[in-house]
Each structure stands twice: as structure tokens, then as C-alpha cells.
Design a protein around this motif. Structure first.
Motif, PDB file in Angstrom:
ATOM      1  N   MET A 263      -9.390  -3.178   4.739  1.00 16.56           N
ATOM      2  CA  MET A 263      -8.630  -1.924   4.838  1.00 16.56           C
ATOM      3  C   MET A 263      -7.993  -1.559   3.501  1.00 16.56           C
ATOM      4  SD  MET A 263      -7.048  -1.805   8.630  1.00 16.56           S
ATOM      5  CE  MET A 263      -6.524  -0.125   8.383  1.00 16.56           C
ATOM      6  N   HIS A 264      -7.560  -2.560   2.758  1.00 14.94           N
ATOM      7  CA  HIS A 264      -6.999  -2.308   1.432  1.00 14.94           C
ATOM      8  C   HIS A 264      -8.047  -1.666   0.523  1.00 14.94           C
ATOM      9  CE1 HIS A 264      -5.021  -2.902  -2.383  1.00 14.94           C
ATOM     10  NE2 HIS A 264      -6.009  -3.663  -2.782  1.00 14.94           N
TER      11      HIS A 264
ATOM     12  N   LEU B   6       0.828  -1.212   0.000  1.00 17.36           N
ATOM     13  CA  LEU B   6       0.000   0.000   0.000  1.00 17.36           C
ATOM     14  C   LEU B   6       0.857   1.255   0.000  1.00 17.36           C
ATOM     15  CD1 LEU B   6      -2.781  -1.003   2.550  1.00 17.36           C
ATOM     16  CD2 LEU B   6      -3.001  -0.803   0.071  1.00 17.36           C
TER      17      LEU B   6
ATOM     18  N   PHE C 157      -2.205   2.600   9.586  1.00 18.68           N
ATOM     19  CA  PHE C 157      -2.470   1.223   9.161  1.00 18.68           C
ATOM     20  C   PHE C 157      -1.851   0.241  10.142  1.00 18.68           C
ATOM     21  CE2 PHE C 157      -1.496  -2.585   6.702  1.00 18.68           C
ATOM     22  CZ  PHE C 157      -2.701  -2.839   6.078  1.00 18.68           C
TER      23      PHE C 157
ATOM     24  N   PHE D 180      -8.594   6.763  -1.854  1.00 23.91           N
ATOM     25  CA  PHE D 180      -7.685   7.320  -2.855  1.00 23.91           C
ATOM     26  C   PHE D 180      -8.422   7.717  -4.128  1.00 23.91           C
ATOM     27  CE2 PHE D 180      -3.619   5.004  -1.257  1.00 23.91           C
ATOM     28  CZ  PHE D 180      -3.433   5.997  -0.319  1.00 23.91           C
TER      29      PHE D 180
ATOM     30  N   ASN E 154      -8.810   1.856   1.611  1.00 25.55           N
ATOM     31  CA  ASN E 154      -7.773   2.771   1.124  1.00 25.55           C
ATOM     32  C   ASN E 154      -7.970   3.094  -0.352  1.00 25.55           C
ATOM     33  OD1 ASN E 154      -6.288   3.281   3.424  1.00 25.55           O
ATOM     34  ND2 ASN E 154      -4.869   1.602   3.088  1.00 25.55           N
TER      35      ASN E 154
ATOM     36  N   GLY F  53       0.456   3.368  -3.171  1.00 24.80           N
ATOM     37  CA  GLY F  53      -0.414   4.489  -2.818  1.00 24.80           C
ATOM     38  C   GLY F  53       0.233   5.834  -3.075  1.00 24.80           C
TER      39      GLY F  53
ATOM     40  N   LEU G 263      -0.420   7.650   6.796  1.00 27.74           N
ATOM     41  CA  LEU G 263      -1.345   6.548   6.519  1.00 27.74           C
ATOM     42  C   LEU G 263      -0.730   5.202   6.902  1.00 27.74           C
ATOM     43  CD1 LEU G 263      -2.785   7.656   3.061  1.00 27.74           C
ATOM     44  CD2 LEU G 263      -4.044   7.488   5.210  1.00 27.74           C
TER      45      LEU G 263
ATOM     46  N   ASN H 167       1.496   9.840   3.034  1.00 24.46           N
ATOM     47  CA  ASN H 167       1.678   8.403   2.853  1.00 24.46           C
ATOM     48  C   ASN H 167       2.273   7.765   4.112  1.00 24.46           C
ATOM     49  OD1 ASN H 167       1.350   6.107   1.293  1.00 24.46           O
ATOM     50  ND2 ASN H 167       3.296   6.338   0.240  1.00 24.46           N
TER      51      ASN H 167
END
Length: 126
Positions: free
Chosen positions: A98-99, A26, A56, A106, A102, A30, A52, A49
Motif C-alpha cells: 500500500m505504501h 504517509l 488506509f 502520488f 500510494n 504525503g 486517504l 490527505n
């Protein structure tokens, strides 16, 4: 043999390795979205990033710690595998959720950034 200790050790090892792997994926991928969202402001994108990434880790390691306790009895290898399957399955589902969360965030931020992006003016020489 103490099956509880073995179950806890395997659960923690696999859960933490999975969390670190997903976090790295990620974090790496990301960044591209964040740079685009912040209109090329790389330092800001990198900072967000990293924030985040910390969030996470905190959420996932926190849940892994809370889910460590096992109330039933682990009497043999079969029960050990069943308990690990249930616990690791929950962790994997949470990491997947959670992926996707995200990704949704995004994409929404990117779409909003694209709408607010100043239009490029092109000049025609006469």
C-alpha cells in the motif's frame, strides 16, 4: 495456557501499532506531494490527505480483522511464534504494498499536475 488468546492479542497489538505508524508517516509526508499536485491549494490537499488516511485505516484494519482467525492448533510457544510470524509478515507485506501504491499514485498525479501547470511568463524590461 490458552495460546489462541495470546496469539490474537499480540497479533492485534502489533498489527494495529504498525498500521498507525505507517499511516502517520504517509499522512505527514504525503501532504507535500498533494500540495504540489493541487498547485498550492492547501485546504484541498489537506482534505484529500485526510480522506486517504481514512481509506488506509479502513482497508488495513479490515484486513487485520479478517486475518485474525486461525484454523490450526496452537499447542506451544513455537507454534505461536510461527503463526504470529506468518500473520504479521502478511500484514507487513500489505502495508509495504500500500505504501508503494500510494507513492506510485502520488508520482503519477504529480507528473500529470506538472504537465498541466500553467507556464510562468517572464517579462523582459526594455
Amino acid at each position: 495456557m490458552n495460546y489462541f488468546i495470546l496469539t490474537y492479542a499480540i497479533y492485534l497489538l502489533v498489527s494495529i501499532v504498525l498500521t498507525v505508524w505507517v499511516a502517520k508517516v504517509l499522512f505527514k509526508n504525503g501532504r507535500i506531494f498533494l500540495v504540489d499536485i493541487f498547485h498550492g491549494n492547501t485546504p484541498l490537499a489537506d482534505s484529500v490527505n485526510k480522506l486517504l488516511l481514512v481509506g488506509f485505516y479502513l482497508v488495513n484494519i479490515g484486513y487485520i480483522s479478517l486475518a485474525l482467525r486461525e484454523g490450526g492448533s496452537i499447542t506451544d510457544a513455537r507454534v505461536l511464534i510461527e503463526v504470529l510470524s506468518r500473520k504479521l509478515g502478511c500484514i507487513i507485506l500489505i502495508l509495504g504494498a500500500m505504501h508503494f501504491l500510494n507513492l506510485i499514485v502520488f508520482f503519477k498525479l504529480r507528473n500529470k499536475a506538472q504537465l498541466n501547470k500553467p507556464a510562468k511568463l517572464s517579462y523582459v524590461k526594455l
